[in-house]
Write a protein that holds these residues in place. Sequence first.
Motif, PDB file in Angstrom:
ATOM      1  N   TYR A 144      35.358  49.559  38.326  1.00 20.23           N
ATOM      2  CA  TYR A 144      35.786  49.347  39.700  1.00 20.23           C
ATOM      3  C   TYR A 144      34.691  48.585  40.458  1.00 20.23           C
ATOM      4  CZ  TYR A 144      39.749  52.586  39.254  1.00 20.23           C
ATOM      5  OH  TYR A 144      40.921  53.195  38.889  1.00 20.23           O
ATOM      6  N   PRO A 145      34.963  48.135  41.686  1.00 22.42           N
ATOM      7  CA  PRO A 145      33.905  47.498  42.475  1.00 22.42           C
ATOM      8  C   PRO A 145      32.639  48.356  42.519  1.00 22.42           C
ATOM      9  CG  PRO A 145      35.998  47.163  43.558  1.00 22.42           C
ATOM     10  CD  PRO A 145      36.269  48.067  42.386  1.00 22.42           C
ATOM     11  N   GLY A 146      31.507  47.714  42.292  1.00 13.79           N
ATOM     12  CA  GLY A 146      30.231  48.417  42.256  1.00 13.79           C
ATOM     13  C   GLY A 146      29.794  48.835  40.872  1.00 13.79           C
ATOM     14  N   HIS A 147      30.663  48.699  39.885  1.00 16.29           N
ATOM     15  CA  HIS A 147      30.324  49.084  38.519  1.00 16.29           C
ATOM     16  C   HIS A 147      29.632  47.934  37.785  1.00 16.29           C
ATOM     17  CE1 HIS A 147      33.419  52.614  38.187  1.00 16.29           C
ATOM     18  NE2 HIS A 147      32.467  52.827  39.063  1.00 16.29           N
ATOM     19  N   PHE A 148      28.860  48.277  36.746  1.00 21.63           N
ATOM     20  CA  PHE A 148      28.060  47.277  36.042  1.00 21.63           C
ATOM     21  C   PHE A 148      27.509  47.889  34.760  1.00 21.63           C
ATOM     22  CE2 PHE A 148      25.284  49.848  38.564  1.00 21.63           C
ATOM     23  CZ  PHE A 148      24.188  50.077  37.735  1.00 21.63           C
ATOM     24  N   LEU A 149      26.960  47.019  33.911  1.00 25.32           N
ATOM     25  CA  LEU A 149      26.244  47.428  32.699  1.00 25.32           C
ATOM     26  C   LEU A 149      25.102  46.441  32.514  1.00 25.32           C
ATOM     27  CD1 LEU A 149      26.034  49.117  30.057  1.00 25.32           C
ATOM     28  CD2 LEU A 149      27.674  47.534  29.037  1.00 25.32           C
ATOM     29  N   ASN A 168      40.337  43.719  25.725  1.00 26.30           N
ATOM     30  CA  ASN A 168      40.560  43.580  27.165  1.00 26.30           C
ATOM     31  C   ASN A 168      42.029  43.783  27.538  1.00 26.30           C
ATOM     32  OD1 ASN A 168      37.843  42.682  28.194  1.00 26.30           O
ATOM     33  ND2 ASN A 168      38.181  41.131  26.612  1.00 26.30           N
ATOM     34  N   PHE A 169      42.255  44.617  28.562  1.00 22.25           N
ATOM     35  CA  PHE A 169      43.626  44.944  28.957  1.00 22.25           C
ATOM     36  C   PHE A 169      43.866  44.802  30.457  1.00 22.25           C
ATOM     37  CE2 PHE A 169      43.248  47.305  24.903  1.00 22.25           C
ATOM     38  CZ  PHE A 169      44.325  46.728  24.247  1.00 22.25           C
ATOM     39  N   THR A 170      43.072  44.013  31.152  1.00 24.57           N
ATOM     40  CA  THR A 170      43.330  43.774  32.571  1.00 24.57           C
ATOM     41  C   THR A 170      44.332  42.640  32.695  1.00 24.57           C
ATOM     42  OG1 THR A 170      41.024  44.335  33.004  1.00 24.57           O
ATOM     43  CG2 THR A 170      42.281  43.370  34.812  1.00 24.57           C
ATOM     44  N   PRO A 171      45.543  42.924  33.219  1.00 28.02           N
ATOM     45  CA  PRO A 171      46.578  41.885  33.253  1.00 28.02           C
ATOM     46  C   PRO A 171      46.169  40.613  33.986  1.00 28.02           C
ATOM     47  CG  PRO A 171      47.555  44.033  33.631  1.00 28.02           C
ATOM     48  CD  PRO A 171      46.067  44.237  33.645  1.00 28.02           C
ATOM     49  N   LYS A 172      45.448  40.765  35.102  1.00 27.19           N
ATOM     50  CA  LYS A 172      44.994  39.590  35.844  1.00 27.19           C
ATOM     51  C   LYS A 172      43.563  39.827  36.295  1.00 27.19           C
ATOM     52  CE  LYS A 172      49.546  38.192  37.622  1.00 27.19           C
ATOM     53  NZ  LYS A 172      50.351  37.919  38.841  1.00 27.19           N
ATOM     54  N   TRP A 173      42.694  38.908  35.933  1.00 29.64           N
ATOM     55  CA  TRP A 173      41.290  39.043  36.324  1.00 29.64           C
ATOM     56  C   TRP A 173      40.745  37.685  36.732  1.00 29.64           C
ATOM     57  CZ3 TRP A 173      38.709  43.322  37.361  1.00 29.64           C
ATOM     58  CH2 TRP A 173      37.329  43.217  37.595  1.00 29.64           C
ATOM     59  N   HIS A 174      40.123  37.646  37.902  1.00 35.15           N
ATOM     60  CA  HIS A 174      39.525  36.406  38.398  1.00 35.15           C
ATOM     61  C   HIS A 174      38.027  36.448  38.125  1.00 35.15           C
ATOM     62  CE1 HIS A 174      38.331  33.127  40.994  1.00 35.15           C
ATOM     63  NE2 HIS A 174      39.604  32.848  41.235  1.00 35.15           N
ATOM     64  N   PRO A 175      37.443  35.384  37.562  1.00 34.34           N
ATOM     65  CA  PRO A 175      36.007  35.412  37.236  1.00 34.34           C
ATOM     66  C   PRO A 175      35.106  35.655  38.443  1.00 34.34           C
ATOM     67  CG  PRO A 175      36.932  33.199  36.952  1.00 34.34           C
ATOM     68  CD  PRO A 175      38.077  34.129  37.113  1.00 34.34           C
ATOM     69  N   ASP A 176      35.575  35.316  39.656  1.00 40.15           N
ATOM     70  CA  ASP A 176      34.772  35.576  40.847  1.00 40.15           C
ATOM     71  C   ASP A 176      34.609  37.073  41.120  1.00 40.15           C
ATOM     72  OD1 ASP A 176      34.518  32.887  41.222  1.00 40.15           O
ATOM     73  OD2 ASP A 176      35.885  32.748  42.928  1.00 40.15           O
ATOM     74  N   TRP A 177      35.426  37.903  40.471  1.00 42.08           N
ATOM     75  CA  TRP A 177      35.337  39.350  40.689  1.00 42.08           C
ATOM     76  C   TRP A 177      34.182  39.993  39.923  1.00 42.08           C
ATOM     77  CZ3 TRP A 177      41.248  40.636  39.789  1.00 42.08           C
ATOM     78  CH2 TRP A 177      41.991  40.050  40.820  1.00 42.08           C
ATOM     79  N   PRO A 209      21.817  40.488  22.756  1.00 34.96           N
ATOM     80  CA  PRO A 209      21.626  40.987  24.121  1.00 34.96           C
ATOM     81  C   PRO A 209      22.826  40.594  24.983  1.00 34.96           C
ATOM     82  CG  PRO A 209      19.681  39.793  23.347  1.00 34.96           C
ATOM     83  CD  PRO A 209      20.789  39.489  22.391  1.00 34.96           C
ATOM     84  N   HIS A 210      23.330  41.538  25.772  1.00 37.16           N
ATOM     85  CA  HIS A 210      24.507  41.269  26.585  1.00 37.16           C
ATOM     86  C   HIS A 210      24.556  42.229  27.780  1.00 37.16           C
ATOM     87  CE1 HIS A 210      25.712  44.534  23.885  1.00 37.16           C
ATOM     88  NE2 HIS A 210      26.630  44.865  24.784  1.00 37.16           N
ATOM     89  N   ALA A 211      25.468  41.969  28.687  1.00 32.13           N
ATOM     90  CA  ALA A 211      25.647  42.809  29.873  1.00 32.13           C
ATOM     91  C   ALA A 211      27.065  42.624  30.382  1.00 32.13           C
ATOM     92  CB  ALA A 211      24.647  42.419  30.962  1.00 32.13           C
ATOM     93  N   VAL A 212      27.493  43.541  31.253  1.00 31.02           N
ATOM     94  CA  VAL A 212      28.727  43.363  32.024  1.00 31.02           C
ATOM     95  C   VAL A 212      28.304  43.202  33.474  1.00 31.02           C
ATOM     96  CG1 VAL A 212      30.921  44.350  32.773  1.00 31.02           C
ATOM     97  CG2 VAL A 212      30.131  44.698  30.421  1.00 31.02           C
ATOM     98  N   SER A 213      28.595  42.046  34.055  1.00 36.29           N
ATOM     99  CA  SER A 213      28.103  41.745  35.397  1.00 36.29           C
ATOM    100  C   SER A 213      28.765  42.642  36.452  1.00 36.29           C
ATOM    101  CB  SER A 213      28.338  40.272  35.728  1.00 36.29           C
ATOM    102  OG  SER A 213      29.719  39.963  35.758  1.00 36.29           O
ATOM    103  N   TYR A 214      28.056  42.808  37.540  1.00 35.38           N
ATOM    104  CA  TYR A 214      28.466  43.651  38.668  1.00 35.38           C
ATOM    105  C   TYR A 214      29.857  43.269  39.169  1.00 35.38           C
ATOM    106  CZ  TYR A 214      27.991  45.798  43.351  1.00 35.38           C
ATOM    107  OH  TYR A 214      28.165  46.530  44.494  1.00 35.38           O
TER     108      TYR A 214
END
Length: 233
Positions: A144-149, A168-177, A209-214
Amino acid sequence: MNLELNPLHNFADYSEQYGQDKRLRLFDVFMPKTAGDIAQHIHQDLSYKNAFVEDGNFKAMSTKELEALGSEKQQALTKAIYKQASDGVGFLYAKCQLHQNPSDLSLSQQVLTWLNSAELLNGIKAMTGHEDITGANAQATRYYPGHFLTRHNDVNEHENRRVAYVLNFTPKWHPDWGGLLQFYHDDGNPKDTWVPIFNSIALFDVTHPHAVSYVAPFAKNPRLAITGWFTAS
């Protein structure tokens, strides 16, 4: 309902592509209706806990447990989690660990069964060259908003991890998110980024090395995935 896989994918056929950088991304893993049903199921039917690191220790608390802390303690906890993240340590996201249960016929359980099927495991072994792979574990995740790795690799000697995966199972995702799977060079400089495209799978060697952005405050939807590792016994 049974899983309907895209019959065009044979993981063993992708060994050359995977071998170029020990990474691979495939699209349309499941048939469209199956992918949509999985997305709805893992979003609505599973029980999640909020996973994070506090003072160097892994914690998992339900939303009710967090609410029971009261607003002041919640704010202090969030501040501490973000403080650690500013130093490059930690994570915050919702997770539901999946355990094999033959009596459970849910779609998430069927995905776990597929991940541990002889056909898929043989394909992953042939694709990656890790002939000692014997199984896979899995967790459903919601960002959700505020989450990260934060940046890390997935090497774990105790769990004998070999290959990481993200379905990945998010039906619609915008890279700006945000919520992007970011890869890095060993010196910490960014390498490239993979958007969590619906019904895709990312596979990569655990040494990357990898991450999930905020995830941005203005993200409209949660980022849904089933993630885990193919492991050796």
